[in-house]
Design a protein around this motif. Sequence first.
Motif, PDB file in Angstrom:
ATOM      1  N   GLY A   1       0.630  -1.167   0.073  1.00 16.23           N
ATOM      2  CA  GLY A   1      -0.087  -0.135  -0.151  1.00 16.23           C
ATOM      3  C   GLY A   1       0.888   1.173  -0.163  1.00 16.23           C
ATOM      4  N   HIS A   2       0.136   2.328   0.605  1.00 13.21           N
ATOM      5  CA  HIS A   2       0.814   3.609   0.391  1.00 13.21           C
ATOM      6  C   HIS A   2       0.711   4.237   1.624  1.00 13.21           C
ATOM      7  CE1 HIS A   2       0.421   7.691  -1.073  1.00 13.21           C
ATOM      8  NE2 HIS A   2      -0.327   8.106  -0.414  1.00 13.21           N
ATOM      9  N   GLY A   3       1.827   4.670   2.225  1.00 12.54           N
ATOM     10  CA  GLY A   3       2.143   5.165   3.377  1.00 12.54           C
ATOM     11  C   GLY A   3       3.194   6.428   3.279  1.00 12.54           C
ATOM     12  N   THR A   4       2.469   7.596   3.408  1.00  7.63           N
ATOM     13  CA  THR A   4       3.447   8.811   2.805  1.00  7.63           C
ATOM     14  C   THR A   4       3.658   9.858   3.883  1.00  7.63           C
ATOM     15  OG1 THR A   4       1.641   9.799   1.683  1.00  7.63           O
ATOM     16  CG2 THR A   4       2.828   8.379   0.561  1.00  7.63           C
ATOM     17  N   TYR A   5       3.487   9.798   5.040  1.00  4.88           N
ATOM     18  CA  TYR A   5       3.534  10.870   6.069  1.00  4.88           C
ATOM     19  C   TYR A   5       4.758  11.337   6.148  1.00  4.88           C
ATOM     20  CZ  TYR A   5       2.768  13.904  10.064  1.00  4.88           C
ATOM     21  OH  TYR A   5       2.829  15.006  10.995  1.00  4.88           O
TER      22      TYR A   5
ATOM     23  N   LYS B   1      -1.081   5.185  15.016  1.00  5.62           N
ATOM     24  CA  LYS B   1      -1.616   5.112  16.594  1.00  5.62           C
ATOM     25  C   LYS B   1      -1.279   3.641  17.146  1.00  5.62           C
ATOM     26  CE  LYS B   1      -5.147   8.908  15.611  1.00  5.62           C
ATOM     27  NZ  LYS B   1      -6.341   9.232  15.626  1.00  5.62           N
ATOM     28  N   ASP B   2      -2.222   2.850  17.095  1.00  3.59           N
ATOM     29  CA  ASP B   2      -2.263   1.793  17.502  1.00  3.59           C
ATOM     30  C   ASP B   2      -2.062   0.627  16.627  1.00  3.59           C
ATOM     31  OD1 ASP B   2      -3.224   2.723  20.065  1.00  3.59           O
ATOM     32  OD2 ASP B   2      -5.151   2.675  19.618  1.00  3.59           O
ATOM     33  N   ASP B   3      -1.324   0.798  15.608  1.00  6.62           N
ATOM     34  CA  ASP B   3      -0.925  -0.028  14.540  1.00  6.62           C
ATOM     35  C   ASP B   3       0.496  -0.380  14.618  1.00  6.62           C
ATOM     36  OD1 ASP B   3      -3.892  -0.123  13.309  1.00  6.62           O
ATOM     37  OD2 ASP B   3      -3.338   1.957  13.360  1.00  6.62           O
ATOM     38  N   VAL B   4       0.727  -1.453  13.886  1.00  3.45           N
ATOM     39  CA  VAL B   4       2.238  -2.107  13.469  1.00  3.45           C
ATOM     40  C   VAL B   4       2.743  -1.184  12.502  1.00  3.45           C
ATOM     41  CG1 VAL B   4       3.745  -3.876  12.821  1.00  3.45           C
ATOM     42  CG2 VAL B   4       1.808  -4.335  14.395  1.00  3.45           C
ATOM     43  N   GLN B   5       3.866  -0.571  12.632  1.00  2.00           N
ATOM     44  CA  GLN B   5       4.800   0.223  11.702  1.00  2.00           C
ATOM     45  C   GLN B   5       5.863  -0.565  11.272  1.00  2.00           C
ATOM     46  OE1 GLN B   5       7.218   3.990  12.651  1.00  2.00           O
ATOM     47  NE2 GLN B   5       4.922   4.782  12.524  1.00  2.00           N
ATOM     48  N   LEU B   6       5.658  -0.522   9.730  1.00  2.00           N
ATOM     49  CA  LEU B   6       6.748  -1.364   9.393  1.00  2.00           C
ATOM     50  C   LEU B   6       7.756  -0.387   8.104  1.00  2.00           C
ATOM     51  CD1 LEU B   6       4.038  -3.876   7.860  1.00  2.00           C
ATOM     52  CD2 LEU B   6       5.676  -4.320   9.792  1.00  2.00           C
ATOM     53  N   THR B   7       8.858  -1.079   7.910  1.00  2.00           N
ATOM     54  CA  THR B   7       9.781  -0.521   7.112  1.00  2.00           C
ATOM     55  C   THR B   7       9.624  -1.252   5.842  1.00  2.00           C
ATOM     56  OG1 THR B   7      11.350  -0.196   8.981  1.00  2.00           O
ATOM     57  CG2 THR B   7      12.107   0.051   6.748  1.00  2.00           C
ATOM     58  N   ALA B   8       9.201  -0.550   4.852  1.00  2.00           N
ATOM     59  CA  ALA B   8       9.265  -0.970   3.370  1.00  2.00           C
ATOM     60  C   ALA B   8      10.357  -1.827   2.985  1.00  2.00           C
ATOM     61  CB  ALA B   8       8.571   0.268   2.644  1.00  2.00           C
ATOM     62  N   GLY B   9       9.956  -3.035   2.549  1.00  2.00           N
ATOM     63  CA  GLY B   9      11.068  -4.037   1.827  1.00  2.00           C
ATOM     64  C   GLY B   9      11.518  -3.315   0.443  1.00  2.00           C
ATOM     65  N   ALA B  10      10.294  -2.800  -0.214  1.00  2.68           N
ATOM     66  CA  ALA B  10      10.667  -2.317  -1.714  1.00  2.68           C
ATOM     67  C   ALA B  10       9.583  -1.110  -1.688  1.00  2.68           C
ATOM     68  CB  ALA B  10      10.354  -3.541  -2.599  1.00  2.68           C
ATOM     69  N   THR B  11       9.910  -0.436  -2.763  1.00  2.00           N
ATOM     70  CA  THR B  11       8.821   0.809  -3.328  1.00  2.00           C
ATOM     71  C   THR B  11       8.910   0.829  -4.911  1.00  2.00           C
ATOM     72  OG1 THR B  11      10.560   2.334  -3.075  1.00  2.00           O
ATOM     73  CG2 THR B  11       9.589   2.029  -1.200  1.00  2.00           C
TER      74      THR B  11
ATOM     75  N   GLU C   1       4.416   6.748  -3.474  1.00  2.00           N
ATOM     76  CA  GLU C   1       4.956   5.614  -3.452  1.00  2.00           C
ATOM     77  C   GLU C   1       4.089   4.328  -2.993  1.00  2.00           C
ATOM     78  OE1 GLU C   1       9.759   6.281  -1.895  1.00  2.00           O
ATOM     79  OE2 GLU C   1       8.218   5.735  -0.377  1.00  2.00           O
ATOM     80  N   LEU C   2       4.331   3.277  -3.570  1.00  2.00           N
ATOM     81  CA  LEU C   2       3.401   2.024  -3.531  1.00  2.00           C
ATOM     82  C   LEU C   2       4.614   1.238  -2.724  1.00  2.00           C
ATOM     83  CD1 LEU C   2       1.128   0.215  -3.580  1.00  2.00           C
ATOM     84  CD2 LEU C   2       2.084  -0.776  -5.746  1.00  2.00           C
ATOM     85  N   GLN C   3       4.292   0.769  -1.575  1.00  2.00           N
ATOM     86  CA  GLN C   3       5.408   0.081  -0.639  1.00  2.00           C
ATOM     87  C   GLN C   3       4.802  -1.290  -0.310  1.00  2.00           C
ATOM     88  OE1 GLN C   3       4.928   3.471   1.884  1.00  2.00           O
ATOM     89  NE2 GLN C   3       7.142   3.521   2.238  1.00  2.00           N
ATOM     90  N   VAL C   4       5.863  -2.328   0.005  1.00  2.00           N
ATOM     91  CA  VAL C   4       5.608  -3.594   0.534  1.00  2.00           C
ATOM     92  C   VAL C   4       6.623  -4.103   1.654  1.00  2.00           C
ATOM     93  CG1 VAL C   4       6.952  -4.575  -1.395  1.00  2.00           C
ATOM     94  CG2 VAL C   4       5.434  -6.063  -0.578  1.00  2.00           C
ATOM     95  N   ALA C   5       5.964  -4.973   2.352  1.00  2.00           N
ATOM     96  CA  ALA C   5       6.596  -5.277   3.543  1.00  2.00           C
ATOM     97  C   ALA C   5       5.994  -6.706   3.982  1.00  2.00           C
ATOM     98  CB  ALA C   5       6.766  -4.270   4.669  1.00  2.00           C
ATOM     99  N   VAL C   6       6.763  -7.332   4.587  1.00  2.00           N
ATOM    100  CA  VAL C   6       6.244  -8.845   5.168  1.00  2.00           C
ATOM    101  C   VAL C   6       6.624  -8.504   6.771  1.00  2.00           C
ATOM    102  CG1 VAL C   6       6.409 -11.295   5.301  1.00  2.00           C
ATOM    103  CG2 VAL C   6       6.816 -10.056   3.297  1.00  2.00           C
TER     104      VAL C   6
END
Length: 254
Positions: free
Chosen positions: A105-109, A137-147, A115-120
Amino acid sequence: MKKYITVAALLAAGSVFANAVEISPLTDSQTGTWVHANNNAIDGNGVLSGDPNWQVDCSTYTLATSLTISVDEILNFSFDATNNGTGNSCLTLALIGSSNAIVVGHGTYDKPGDELQVAVTDNTGAQGYVFANTNAKDDVQLTAGATLSSAMPTGGAISTISGQIKWDGDSWSLTTTSTAVDSSLNYDLGITSLEVSKLVVTIEGGHGPDDASDEWKTPTMSNLKISVIPEPSTFGLLAGLGALALVASRRRRR
């Protein structure tokens, strides 16, 4: 539930196809159950969007029957999406199994707005999934493996995001494309089993009353579909078996 094609069905249908499950649009009438966190809602057109506020909204769809994908099958998914027209937004789809979640998905703050991003992740029990530098907020924050750049443009334009997950001989890999860009994202997921029992959609965004329009804006997602089909080689094998059976049947009738 997966549909398997028999030789008899091939002869009757005259073509080879398989469709495991389709969820389109996002409605509670599909097989499974949506559970909405916060103030998330699905309107009559199957569009998932947040309340007009800066917030994280999440929806979880639990399939009545879990999809277990074998190495000779392909998992396809697609959805139509917008960001909130400003670039400061987050919209993700997580395909969740018993041991991992694949997040696209898209996370751009404070990040580029297209960007379209992907992570596992092995965290399969989160309320929602966002990417680093998102106002989580209460969600898991991931580092994108690819964009994939320019895949989800700002300005509120609709992009159709399509993904294909297939076995590459050692692990499962993802190819993702967008109608907004000619290139594609290719990413080795690094997992050796593929199962989908839940879908989690996370939406975050807003551009407040200081905006010239004096309106809050949030992303939207619609027309979410997932399906499982045989690999092309499997299609060929099934078609060949069907053709042989047809020839044999004609010879017996002579």
